[in-house]
Motif scaffolding. Sequence first.
Motif, PDB file in Angstrom:
ATOM      1  N   ASN A   1       0.835  -1.186   0.000  1.00 12.38           N
ATOM      2  CA  ASN A   1       0.000   0.000   0.000  1.00 12.38           C
ATOM      3  C   ASN A   1       0.876   1.244   0.000  1.00 12.38           C
ATOM      4  O   ASN A   1       2.109   1.146  -0.021  1.00 12.38           O
ATOM      5  CB  ASN A   1      -0.984  -0.011   1.182  1.00 12.38           C
ATOM      6  CG  ASN A   1      -0.262   0.027   2.538  1.00 12.38           C
ATOM      7  OD1 ASN A   1       0.922   0.334   2.636  1.00 12.38           O
ATOM      8  ND2 ASN A   1      -1.008  -0.295   3.596  1.00 12.38           N
ATOM      9  N   ALA A   2       0.265   2.415   0.013  1.00  8.84           N
ATOM     10  CA  ALA A   2       1.023   3.667  -0.066  1.00  8.84           C
ATOM     11  C   ALA A   2       1.937   3.861   1.135  1.00  8.84           C
ATOM     12  O   ALA A   2       2.925   4.610   1.056  1.00  8.84           O
ATOM     13  CB  ALA A   2       0.061   4.845  -0.203  1.00  8.84           C
ATOM     14  N   ALA A   3       1.624   3.192   2.255  1.00  6.06           N
ATOM     15  CA  ALA A   3       2.467   3.273   3.450  1.00  6.06           C
ATOM     16  C   ALA A   3       3.582   2.231   3.428  1.00  6.06           C
ATOM     17  O   ALA A   3       4.264   2.030   4.439  1.00  6.06           O
ATOM     18  CB  ALA A   3       1.609   3.106   4.708  1.00  6.06           C
ATOM     19  N   GLU A   4       3.759   1.554   2.307  1.00  8.49           N
ATOM     20  CA  GLU A   4       4.790   0.545   2.111  1.00  8.49           C
ATOM     21  C   GLU A   4       4.613  -0.666   3.025  1.00  8.49           C
ATOM     22  O   GLU A   4       5.575  -1.277   3.501  1.00  8.49           O
ATOM     23  CB  GLU A   4       6.192   1.155   2.271  1.00  8.49           C
ATOM     24  CG  GLU A   4       6.469   2.257   1.255  1.00  8.49           C
ATOM     25  CD  GLU A   4       7.897   2.761   1.291  1.00  8.49           C
ATOM     26  OE1 GLU A   4       8.614   2.430   2.260  1.00  8.49           O
ATOM     27  OE2 GLU A   4       8.293   3.466   0.353  1.00  8.49           O
ATOM     28  N   GLU A   5       3.359  -1.016   3.256  1.00  3.19           N
ATOM     29  CA  GLU A   5       3.032  -2.213   4.021  1.00  3.19           C
ATOM     30  C   GLU A   5       2.621  -3.319   3.049  1.00  3.19           C
ATOM     31  O   GLU A   5       1.786  -3.086   2.169  1.00  3.19           O
ATOM     32  CB  GLU A   5       1.868  -1.931   4.983  1.00  3.19           C
ATOM     33  CG  GLU A   5       2.174  -0.862   6.007  1.00  3.19           C
ATOM     34  CD  GLU A   5       0.931  -0.423   6.767  1.00  3.19           C
ATOM     35  OE1 GLU A   5       1.080   0.091   7.883  1.00  3.19           O
ATOM     36  OE2 GLU A   5      -0.187  -0.598   6.224  1.00  3.19           O
ATOM     37  N   PRO A   6       3.198  -4.520   3.177  1.00  3.37           N
ATOM     38  CA  PRO A   6       2.844  -5.602   2.256  1.00  3.37           C
ATOM     39  C   PRO A   6       1.401  -6.050   2.468  1.00  3.37           C
ATOM     40  O   PRO A   6       0.949  -6.220   3.600  1.00  3.37           O
ATOM     41  CB  PRO A   6       3.840  -6.713   2.606  1.00  3.37           C
ATOM     42  CG  PRO A   6       4.245  -6.428   4.023  1.00  3.37           C
ATOM     43  CD  PRO A   6       4.203  -4.939   4.176  1.00  3.37           C
ATOM     44  N   LYS A   7       0.671  -6.237   1.375  1.00  4.15           N
ATOM     45  CA  LYS A   7      -0.724  -6.648   1.432  1.00  4.15           C
ATOM     46  C   LYS A   7      -0.960  -8.004   0.771  1.00  4.15           C
ATOM     47  O   LYS A   7      -1.776  -8.787   1.234  1.00  4.15           O
ATOM     48  CB  LYS A   7      -1.623  -5.599   0.771  1.00  4.15           C
ATOM     49  CG  LYS A   7      -1.447  -4.177   1.305  1.00  4.15           C
ATOM     50  CD  LYS A   7      -1.791  -4.073   2.783  1.00  4.15           C
ATOM     51  CE  LYS A   7      -3.260  -4.269   3.072  1.00  4.15           C
ATOM     52  NZ  LYS A   7      -3.605  -4.042   4.485  1.00  4.15           N
ATOM     53  N   ILE A   8      -0.263  -8.251  -0.340  1.00  3.02           N
ATOM     54  CA  ILE A   8      -0.427  -9.500  -1.077  1.00  3.02           C
ATOM     55  C   ILE A   8       0.944  -9.962  -1.561  1.00  3.02           C
ATOM     56  O   ILE A   8       1.724  -9.161  -2.090  1.00  3.02           O
ATOM     57  CB  ILE A   8      -1.359  -9.319  -2.291  1.00  3.02           C
ATOM     58  CG1 ILE A   8      -2.746  -8.874  -1.849  1.00  3.02           C
ATOM     59  CG2 ILE A   8      -1.461 -10.612  -3.094  1.00  3.02           C
ATOM     60  CD1 ILE A   8      -3.699  -8.597  -3.006  1.00  3.02           C
ATOM     61  N   LEU A   9       1.259 -11.233  -1.355  1.00  5.93           N
ATOM     62  CA  LEU A   9       2.489 -11.782  -1.906  1.00  5.93           C
ATOM     63  C   LEU A   9       2.184 -12.402  -3.266  1.00  5.93           C
ATOM     64  O   LEU A   9       1.085 -12.893  -3.512  1.00  5.93           O
ATOM     65  CB  LEU A   9       3.131 -12.800  -0.969  1.00  5.93           C
ATOM     66  CG  LEU A   9       2.393 -14.095  -0.618  1.00  5.93           C
ATOM     67  CD1 LEU A   9       2.643 -15.182  -1.670  1.00  5.93           C
ATOM     68  CD2 LEU A   9       2.836 -14.592   0.755  1.00  5.93           C
TER      69      LEU A   9
ATOM     70  N   SER B   1       0.918 -16.655  -9.200  1.00  2.00           N
ATOM     71  CA  SER B   1      -0.101 -16.863  -8.183  1.00  2.00           C
ATOM     72  C   SER B   1       0.036 -15.801  -7.103  1.00  2.00           C
ATOM     73  O   SER B   1       1.054 -15.101  -7.019  1.00  2.00           O
ATOM     74  CB  SER B   1       0.025 -18.267  -7.565  1.00  2.00           C
ATOM     75  OG  SER B   1      -0.154 -19.268  -8.542  1.00  2.00           O
ATOM     76  N   TYR B   2      -1.000 -15.706  -6.258  1.00  2.00           N
ATOM     77  CA  TYR B   2      -1.002 -14.677  -5.214  1.00  2.00           C
ATOM     78  C   TYR B   2      -1.667 -15.216  -3.959  1.00  2.00           C
ATOM     79  O   TYR B   2      -2.414 -16.199  -3.982  1.00  2.00           O
ATOM     80  CB  TYR B   2      -1.744 -13.425  -5.692  1.00  2.00           C
ATOM     81  CG  TYR B   2      -3.236 -13.633  -5.839  1.00  2.00           C
ATOM     82  CD1 TYR B   2      -4.110 -13.312  -4.797  1.00  2.00           C
ATOM     83  CD2 TYR B   2      -3.780 -14.172  -7.003  1.00  2.00           C
ATOM     84  CE1 TYR B   2      -5.474 -13.519  -4.908  1.00  2.00           C
ATOM     85  CE2 TYR B   2      -5.141 -14.375  -7.128  1.00  2.00           C
ATOM     86  CZ  TYR B   2      -5.991 -14.047  -6.088  1.00  2.00           C
ATOM     87  OH  TYR B   2      -7.337 -14.257  -6.205  1.00  2.00           O
ATOM     88  N   GLN B   3      -1.396 -14.521  -2.822  1.00  2.00           N
ATOM     89  CA  GLN B   3      -2.007 -14.890  -1.546  1.00  2.00           C
ATOM     90  C   GLN B   3      -1.930 -13.687  -0.611  1.00  2.00           C
ATOM     91  O   GLN B   3      -0.882 -13.040  -0.528  1.00  2.00           O
ATOM     92  CB  GLN B   3      -1.286 -16.095  -0.923  1.00  2.00           C
ATOM     93  CG  GLN B   3      -1.979 -16.652   0.323  1.00  2.00           C
ATOM     94  CD  GLN B   3      -1.348 -17.960   0.790  1.00  2.00           C
ATOM     95  OE1 GLN B   3      -0.325 -18.408   0.239  1.00  2.00           O
ATOM     96  NE2 GLN B   3      -1.940 -18.595   1.789  1.00  2.00           N
ATOM     97  N   PRO B   4      -3.013 -13.342   0.076  1.00  4.69           N
ATOM     98  CA  PRO B   4      -2.954 -12.248   1.049  1.00  4.69           C
ATOM     99  C   PRO B   4      -1.909 -12.536   2.126  1.00  4.69           C
ATOM    100  O   PRO B   4      -1.690 -13.698   2.499  1.00  4.69           O
ATOM    101  CB  PRO B   4      -4.372 -12.220   1.639  1.00  4.69           C
ATOM    102  CG  PRO B   4      -5.232 -12.867   0.599  1.00  4.69           C
ATOM    103  CD  PRO B   4      -4.366 -13.919  -0.043  1.00  4.69           C
ATOM    104  N   CYS B   5      -1.276 -11.485   2.649  1.00  7.38           N
ATOM    105  CA  CYS B   5      -0.219 -11.681   3.643  1.00  7.38           C
ATOM    106  C   CYS B   5      -0.354 -10.668   4.774  1.00  7.38           C
ATOM    107  O   CYS B   5      -1.084  -9.673   4.669  1.00  7.38           O
ATOM    108  CB  CYS B   5       1.157 -11.568   2.991  1.00  7.38           C
ATOM    109  SG  CYS B   5       1.554  -9.938   2.344  1.00  7.38           S
ATOM    110  N   ASP B   6       0.385 -10.925   5.880  1.00  7.53           N
ATOM    111  CA  ASP B   6       0.388  -9.997   7.013  1.00  7.53           C
ATOM    112  C   ASP B   6       1.513  -8.986   6.850  1.00  7.53           C
ATOM    113  O   ASP B   6       2.196  -8.948   5.816  1.00  7.53           O
ATOM    114  CB  ASP B   6       0.509 -10.766   8.330  1.00  7.53           C
ATOM    115  CG  ASP B   6       1.784 -11.597   8.418  1.00  7.53           C
ATOM    116  OD1 ASP B   6       2.764 -11.277   7.701  1.00  7.53           O
ATOM    117  OD2 ASP B   6       1.818 -12.575   9.199  1.00  7.53           O
TER     118      ASP B   6
END
Length: 456
Positions: free
Chosen positions: A279-287, A297-302
């Motif tokens: 996201n704009a705050a440089e937090e990972p959302k999806i790997l 492929s993709y997967q939501p992440c913490d």
Amino acid sequence: MGSPEKSQSKGFFAAMSSGLSMFSNAMHRSVNGLLGYEGVEVINPEGGKEDAEEEAQRGRWKQEERDSYWKMMHKYIGSDVTSMVTLPVIIFEPMTMLQKMAELMEYCHLLDQADECEDPYMRLVYAASWAISVYYAYQRTWKPFNPILGETYEMVNHEGITFIAEQVSHHPPMSAGHAENDHFTYDVTSKLKTKFLGNSLDVYPVGRTHVTLKKDGVVLDLVPPPTKVNNLIFGRTWVDSPGEMIMTNLTTGDKVVLYFQPCGWFGAGRYEVDGYVYNAAEEPKILMTGKWNESMSYQPCDLEGEPLPGTEMKEVWHVADVPENDKYQYTYFAHKINSFDTAPKKLLASDSRLRPDRYALEKGDMSKAGAEKSSLEERQRAERRTREANGHQFTPRWFDLTEEVTSTPWGDLEIYQFNGKYSEHRAAVESSGSIDETNVESTEFNPWQYGNLSAE
């Protein structure tokens, strides 16, 4: 020397330099380490006599021809050879760089999905997968023809898009392209910078690609990784694109950073792509993970980049079936690009399909292809002399040079923009009601500004 050991918790993300230091621990974890390590291809990165002999048997070129060419090319080591070297037609494929630009449209349905998607992060998953999809085609080691100044390529009858590309500059070589359908517009100014290193060639994409998704008007900016052509003269030629691909949503600040693993000994890491949507705050959302020659492929992440509990890896893109034992390793879409099935009514006489050298090579007439290539290049030089003598500047038909100069990782770039005249031209043709039924394949190739000028 064996392939490097791959840990369960650490992999090749250590090489990633995304600048997102607050999540360095997550970036050092290899998604593929969680999935296993399979499908390793045995490759000798240095090539060898056996590779050269095998390639000669495949009809590429004979070893004595390579030796002769090496003597000629040796003086260019360290140079940008984008337009300064005349290359033998035997290493070419029957396609131009303008057509190769159009290959990015094969999986453009992913951009349609990005436009329809409500989730801003999944939007980037679709769009980034679209950007990766073309690399399967880019692994071909045949060289496309350099477009003649003023040459064009048109494509219709694919996913509802209209595509137009034009060679807008000869020195330095630059192309501009525009594609559009109901969901997106695609605009690119393409300029390649090369560095010849003897038996390899580094290619730097000094270009700008923007995709505008029509539903919400968001603009996506793409910065691809560089490409390296290995064993250019000796050994089996192969292509690798190690480095980062970054796609940024210029509207929101969200981005996806994907790392293309370099090919190691015995093929270790080849084709693998790993990264995250931030996201704009440089937090990972999806790997995201996969191989650019197979699927993504993709997967939501913490926030640590770890898969969220209760979620699963889902495939977003998979390479389409390809013809077996194709001479130029073409996909079905590449053959479609070369055909007149994707040509619009009243095809422009400047279209790449009409080039006599390209057409002769497609028909297997190597001698004629070489002669026609030399004739076109001499004609281009003659027209340049006439233009300079008259004090004229070449002006593209379908794109305008702007005052904008943008910075890229490999140099500054002048930006050309679509001027809309092609849309007007195409609309006029479609509404004319009187389409010339003459066989378009017999149309004479004519990109020239000075129509009656003959080669000197």
